[in-house]
Design a protein around this motif. Structure first.
Motif, PDB file in Angstrom:
ATOM      1  N   SER A  12       0.847  -1.199   0.000  1.00  0.00           N
ATOM      2  CA  SER A  12       0.000   0.000   0.000  1.00  0.00           C
ATOM      3  C   SER A  12       0.878   1.242   0.000  1.00  0.00           C
ATOM      4  O   SER A  12       2.103   1.155   0.188  1.00  0.00           O
ATOM      5  CB  SER A  12      -0.907   0.015   1.233  1.00  0.00           C
ATOM      6  OG  SER A  12      -0.134   0.197   2.414  1.00  0.00           O
ATOM      7  N   ASN A  13       0.256   2.413  -0.200  1.00  0.00           N
ATOM      8  CA  ASN A  13       0.997   3.670  -0.155  1.00  0.00           C
ATOM      9  C   ASN A  13       1.571   3.924   1.234  1.00  0.00           C
ATOM     10  O   ASN A  13       2.634   4.539   1.373  1.00  0.00           O
ATOM     11  CB  ASN A  13       0.105   4.840  -0.579  1.00  0.00           C
ATOM     12  CG  ASN A  13       0.236   5.126  -2.066  1.00  0.00           C
ATOM     13  OD1 ASN A  13       1.051   4.510  -2.754  1.00  0.00           O
ATOM     14  ND2 ASN A  13      -0.554   6.055  -2.564  1.00  0.00           N
ATOM     15  N   GLU A  14       0.872   3.471   2.265  1.00  0.00           N
ATOM     16  CA  GLU A  14       1.408   3.618   3.622  1.00  0.00           C
ATOM     17  C   GLU A  14       2.670   2.795   3.790  1.00  0.00           C
ATOM     18  O   GLU A  14       3.652   3.254   4.390  1.00  0.00           O
ATOM     19  CB  GLU A  14       0.361   3.192   4.655  1.00  0.00           C
ATOM     20  CG  GLU A  14      -0.737   4.222   4.881  1.00  0.00           C
ATOM     21  CD  GLU A  14      -1.583   3.885   6.092  1.00  0.00           C
ATOM     22  OE1 GLU A  14      -2.248   4.786   6.605  1.00  0.00           O
ATOM     23  OE2 GLU A  14      -1.565   2.712   6.516  1.00  0.00           O
ATOM     24  N   ASP A  15       2.671   1.572   3.242  1.00  0.00           N
ATOM     25  CA  ASP A  15       3.870   0.736   3.299  1.00  0.00           C
ATOM     26  C   ASP A  15       5.032   1.392   2.564  1.00  0.00           C
ATOM     27  O   ASP A  15       6.177   1.384   3.033  1.00  0.00           O
ATOM     28  CB  ASP A  15       3.594  -0.635   2.670  1.00  0.00           C
ATOM     29  CG  ASP A  15       2.613  -1.453   3.481  1.00  0.00           C
ATOM     30  OD1 ASP A  15       1.999  -2.363   2.898  1.00  0.00           O
ATOM     31  OD2 ASP A  15       2.459  -1.192   4.689  1.00  0.00           O
ATOM     32  N   ALA A  17       5.388   4.604   1.950  1.00  0.00           N
ATOM     33  CA  ALA A  17       5.823   5.778   2.715  1.00  0.00           C
ATOM     34  C   ALA A  17       6.772   5.373   3.837  1.00  0.00           C
ATOM     35  O   ALA A  17       7.789   6.033   4.087  1.00  0.00           O
ATOM     36  CB  ALA A  17       4.602   6.507   3.285  1.00  0.00           C
ATOM     37  N   ASP A  18       6.465   4.260   4.504  1.00  0.00           N
ATOM     38  CA  ASP A  18       7.335   3.763   5.559  1.00  0.00           C
ATOM     39  C   ASP A  18       8.692   3.336   4.995  1.00  0.00           C
ATOM     40  O   ASP A  18       9.748   3.561   5.612  1.00  0.00           O
ATOM     41  CB  ASP A  18       6.681   2.581   6.267  1.00  0.00           C
ATOM     42  CG  ASP A  18       5.451   2.988   7.056  1.00  0.00           C
ATOM     43  OD1 ASP A  18       4.568   2.140   7.250  1.00  0.00           O
ATOM     44  OD2 ASP A  18       5.379   4.154   7.470  1.00  0.00           O
ATOM     45  N   ASN A  47       0.610  11.533  -1.020  1.00  0.00           N
ATOM     46  CA  ASN A  47       1.806  10.774  -0.642  1.00  0.00           C
ATOM     47  C   ASN A  47       2.782  11.592   0.200  1.00  0.00           C
ATOM     48  O   ASN A  47       3.492  11.046   1.036  1.00  0.00           O
ATOM     49  CB  ASN A  47       2.501  10.250  -1.898  1.00  0.00           C
ATOM     50  CG  ASN A  47       1.728   9.087  -2.527  1.00  0.00           C
ATOM     51  OD1 ASN A  47       0.832   8.523  -1.906  1.00  0.00           O
ATOM     52  ND2 ASN A  47       2.069   8.754  -3.756  1.00  0.00           N
ATOM     53  N   LEU A  50       1.640  11.326   3.734  1.00  0.00           N
ATOM     54  CA  LEU A  50       1.962  10.001   4.272  1.00  0.00           C
ATOM     55  C   LEU A  50       3.449   9.908   4.631  1.00  0.00           C
ATOM     56  O   LEU A  50       3.820   9.327   5.648  1.00  0.00           O
ATOM     57  CB  LEU A  50       1.604   8.918   3.249  1.00  0.00           C
ATOM     58  CG  LEU A  50       0.119   8.707   2.955  1.00  0.00           C
ATOM     59  CD1 LEU A  50      -0.059   7.646   1.873  1.00  0.00           C
ATOM     60  CD2 LEU A  50      -0.643   8.304   4.214  1.00  0.00           C
ATOM     61  N   ARG A  53       4.225  11.822   7.869  1.00  0.00           N
ATOM     62  CA  ARG A  53       3.772  11.080   9.047  1.00  0.00           C
ATOM     63  C   ARG A  53       4.698   9.897   9.327  1.00  0.00           C
ATOM     64  O   ARG A  53       5.075   9.636  10.479  1.00  0.00           O
ATOM     65  CB  ARG A  53       2.349  10.573   8.835  1.00  0.00           C
ATOM     66  CG  ARG A  53       1.786   9.820  10.046  1.00  0.00           C
ATOM     67  CD  ARG A  53       0.362   9.342   9.796  1.00  0.00           C
ATOM     68  NE  ARG A  53      -0.186   8.721  10.987  1.00  0.00           N
ATOM     69  CZ  ARG A  53       0.022   7.444  11.330  1.00  0.00           C
ATOM     70  NH1 ARG A  53       0.789   6.681  10.577  1.00  0.00           N
ATOM     71  NH2 ARG A  53      -0.512   6.947  12.427  1.00  0.00           N
ATOM     72  N   ALA A  54       5.106   9.182   8.278  1.00  0.00           N
ATOM     73  CA  ALA A  54       5.990   8.038   8.460  1.00  0.00           C
ATOM     74  C   ALA A  54       7.341   8.466   9.019  1.00  0.00           C
ATOM     75  O   ALA A  54       7.888   7.812   9.918  1.00  0.00           O
ATOM     76  CB  ALA A  54       6.169   7.315   7.123  1.00  0.00           C
ATOM     77  N   ASP A  89       1.748   1.014  13.995  1.00  0.00           N
ATOM     78  CA  ASP A  89       2.902   1.648  13.352  1.00  0.00           C
ATOM     79  C   ASP A  89       4.091   0.691  13.279  1.00  0.00           C
ATOM     80  O   ASP A  89       4.790   0.614  12.259  1.00  0.00           O
ATOM     81  CB  ASP A  89       3.311   2.909  14.103  1.00  0.00           C
ATOM     82  CG  ASP A  89       2.362   4.066  13.831  1.00  0.00           C
ATOM     83  OD1 ASP A  89       2.183   4.894  14.744  1.00  0.00           O
ATOM     84  OD2 ASP A  89       1.804   4.142  12.725  1.00  0.00           O
ATOM     85  N   ARG A  92       3.552  -1.984  10.601  1.00  0.00           N
ATOM     86  CA  ARG A  92       3.773  -1.479   9.240  1.00  0.00           C
ATOM     87  C   ARG A  92       5.264  -1.296   8.960  1.00  0.00           C
ATOM     88  O   ARG A  92       5.760  -1.654   7.901  1.00  0.00           O
ATOM     89  CB  ARG A  92       3.026  -0.158   9.026  1.00  0.00           C
ATOM     90  CG  ARG A  92       1.529  -0.316   8.957  1.00  0.00           C
ATOM     91  CD  ARG A  92       0.824   0.939   8.461  1.00  0.00           C
ATOM     92  NE  ARG A  92       1.001   2.054   9.369  1.00  0.00           N
ATOM     93  CZ  ARG A  92       1.793   3.090   9.134  1.00  0.00           C
ATOM     94  NH1 ARG A  92       2.497   3.150   8.034  1.00  0.00           N
ATOM     95  NH2 ARG A  92       1.888   4.085  10.000  1.00  0.00           N
TER      96      ARG A  92
END
Length: 350
Positions: A12-15, A17-18, A47, A50, A53-54, A89, A92
């Motif tokens: 995902s985009n969150e992944d 971003a991390d 993005n 995200l 935040r990451a 968090d 992820r």
């Protein structure tokens, strides 16, 4: 050059971003990574949020490991925490890399770290995005090049304004008031006389008020400054209107790093010297001068290392040569300018 591929766990985009939060923390990107990183940011405007935040989450966990070792002789104070949020968090971040005995990709607490600096930089970067969206839209914007100083702006009351490069103003004129807010930048204003409507220029929590005169008002890097070349200017608190001082020609007032007011004398011939293409500064805070230069260096956002303390600059700099001005500052004060992804530059002691 082989195509860049994300780890299989990036679903995902969150992944993603991390992934970039960890990768950026570990050093400069390779060319193929830089291209992939820029493409990912451009793909979706969300993005960037995200990523911020990451990076904030990642740095806060890194700081906790480096700065807060548990003492065997002291029982740590129990605090209410969002365990589910922290677990989410960590899960992820943990999906991106393997690791035993510490968080995946986490630096050892024994490794040389600058956690307070990292936290300050993270806050400043986030502020550039968040606070930028909270500020009111300007009514008048100066070009971000040296040509801006040659343009004279005629206001509705007949006042004339010159603007430093990159200056942004909010102008609010009514039948009973003439108000200007300097969001960022500096102006030299020749005020049209109107005793029924004093002109007010707001800079942070101070306001310069005049009926008919000429003066400089600026706010660069959060530093408010007023210098009078003709007539008299009242300096007041923006909230409540309490008078702080009355400045006549050749007088100046500015805020120190702690917000305290300071006063001094200025040669009227040198006030607003930037209209002739040069900054002539005397004991000016480093961050204020760099904020003046930065609009002339597009795509570069400068962050001052908070550990350096106060540095005051005296000198004469050419607006048409911003790179030379920055190089002169770095050499004169034994500083270095380190570039980071995203156009961020950290100014610190060598």
């Amino acid at each position: 050059m082989t195509d860049f591929r994300y780890p299989d766990d990036c679903q995902s985009n969150e992944d993603i971003a991390d992934f970039w939060a960890i990768r950026l923390d570990n050093g400069d990107l390779e060319r193929r990574e830089q291209v992939a990183f820029e493409n990912w940011q451009a793909k979706d405007a969300n993005n960037v949020r995200l990523l911020m935040r990451a990076r904030q989450t990642w740095r806060s966990m890194e700081i906790a490991v480096a700065d807060e070792p548990v003492s065997a002789s002291k029982t740590p104070e129990l605090k209410e925490v969002d365990l589910e949020g922290i677990r989410a968090d960590l899960e992820r971040l943990g999906a991106l890399e393997g690791g035993q005995g510490r968080l995946p990709g986490m630096r050892s607490a024994k490794r040389r770290l600058r956690p307070k600096l990292a936290a300050a930089i993270a806050v400043m970067i986030i502020g550039l995005f968040v606070l930028g969206g909270l500020r009111p839209d300007p009514d008048l914007i100066a070009a971000s090049d040296a040509s801006a100083i040659t343009e004279i702006h005629q206001l509705a009351d007949g006042s004339q304004v010159w603007m430093e490069p990159g200056t942004r103003l909010v102008i609010d004129y009514s039948a009973s008031a003439r108000d200007i807010v300097v969001l960022d930048g500096g102006i030299y204003i020749q005020v049209a006389h109107d005793s029924t409507r004093p002109l007010r220029v707001r800079l942070n929590d101070i306001t310069a008020q005049a009926v008919g005169t000429a003066f400089v008002a600026s706010k660069w890097g959060g530093h408010a400054r007023v210098e009078v070349s003709e007539g008299v200017v009242d300096l007041r608190e923006s909230e409540g209107g309490l008078r702080l001082a009355q400045l006549s020609a050749g007088r100046a007032a500015w805020q120190g790093s702690k917000g305290d007011m300071r006063y001094g004398l200025r040669d009227t011939d040198r006030i607003a010297g930037w209209r002739n293409g040069r900054w002539m500064v005397n004991d000016m805070p480093l961050e204020e001068l760099i904020a003046r230069i930065s609009p002339l260096l597009p795509g570069q956002n400068f962050i001052i290392d908070p550990r350096m303390g106060e540095i005051s600059v005296t000198g004469n700099f050419d607006l048409g040569k911003p790179d030379s001005a920055m190089a002169a500052l770095m050499a004169a004060y034994d500083l270095e300018n380190r570039a980071y992804p995203g156009g961020f530059h950290l100014i610190s002691k060598k």
